[in-house]
Design a protein around this motif. Structure first.
Motif, PDB file in Angstrom:
ATOM      1  N   UNK A 203      49.389  40.397  38.043  1.00 28.00           N
ATOM      2  CA  UNK A 203      48.765  41.679  37.715  1.00 28.00           C
ATOM      3  C   UNK A 203      47.474  41.806  38.487  1.00 28.00           C
ATOM      4  N   UNK A 204      47.201  43.007  38.852  1.00 27.10           N
ATOM      5  CA  UNK A 204      45.988  43.269  39.636  1.00 27.10           C
ATOM      6  C   UNK A 204      44.830  43.465  38.681  1.00 27.10           C
ATOM      7  N   UNK A 205      43.764  42.764  38.930  1.00 21.96           N
ATOM      8  CA  UNK A 205      42.579  42.862  38.092  1.00 21.96           C
ATOM      9  C   UNK A 205      41.454  43.441  38.946  1.00 21.96           C
ATOM     10  N   UNK A 206      40.900  44.535  38.434  1.00 19.23           N
ATOM     11  CA  UNK A 206      39.820  45.182  39.184  1.00 19.23           C
ATOM     12  C   UNK A 206      38.520  44.491  38.833  1.00 19.23           C
TER      13      UNK A 206
END
Length: 154
Positions: free
Chosen positions: A147-150
């Motif tokens: 998952x992409x984490x900002x």
């Protein structure tokens, strides 16, 4: 014990004779010596069912050839990283050994362990047996998707 002088020429002659006999058997069927490829009915044999294993849309499928075996004579167990297949092939009739012309069918107990190349969900495993082929479907465990984490600036 007699001491015999070693002669490299004698060994070369024996090798030449063996090679000539081999070529004679290959190219002239009349010279072939009879060979028995299968054991006598009374001899023990190593039995291992042939298998196919492949990946199919999130699951691993194993197909094992078990001709002539009843479903009740097959034992299937699954460990963390392997599938163990056990069973017994039974002879249908008893014939005396001296009455055989040819015996290629084998009988006896077998065990085959198959390594699984991925992590599976053991609770969802299904097995079906049809026309002498056992099909085992091993669903793969869901892998965590990245998952992409900002990252916030402070």
């Amino acid at each position: 014990m007699t001491i015999v002088k070693w002669s490299p020429m004698k060994e070369l002659d024996e090798m030449k004779r063996d090679m000539e006999r081999l070529f004679d058997e290959v190219f002239d069927p009349a010279n072939r010596r009879p060979r028995r490829w299968w054991p006598k009915p009374s001899e023990s044999v190593f039995i291992a069912p042939n298998i196919d294993m492949y990946d199919r849309k999130g699951e691993i499928v194993i197909k094992a050839e078990l001709p002539g075996i009843e479903k009740e004579n097959i034992d299937l167990s699954i460990t963390k990283d392997s599938v163990v297949l056990k069973g017994e092939i039974k002879k249908e009739e008893e014939t005396k050994e001296e009455n055989y012309y040819l015996c290629e069918r084998v009988s006896g107990k077998f065990t085959r362990a198959i390594d699984i190349p991925a992590e599976i969900d053991a609770e969802k495993v299904k097995a079906t047996f049809k026309n002498g082929v056992l099909e085992i479907v091993l669903p793969k465990k869901e892998q965590l998707k990245p998952t992409e984490i900002k990252i916030e600036a402070s």
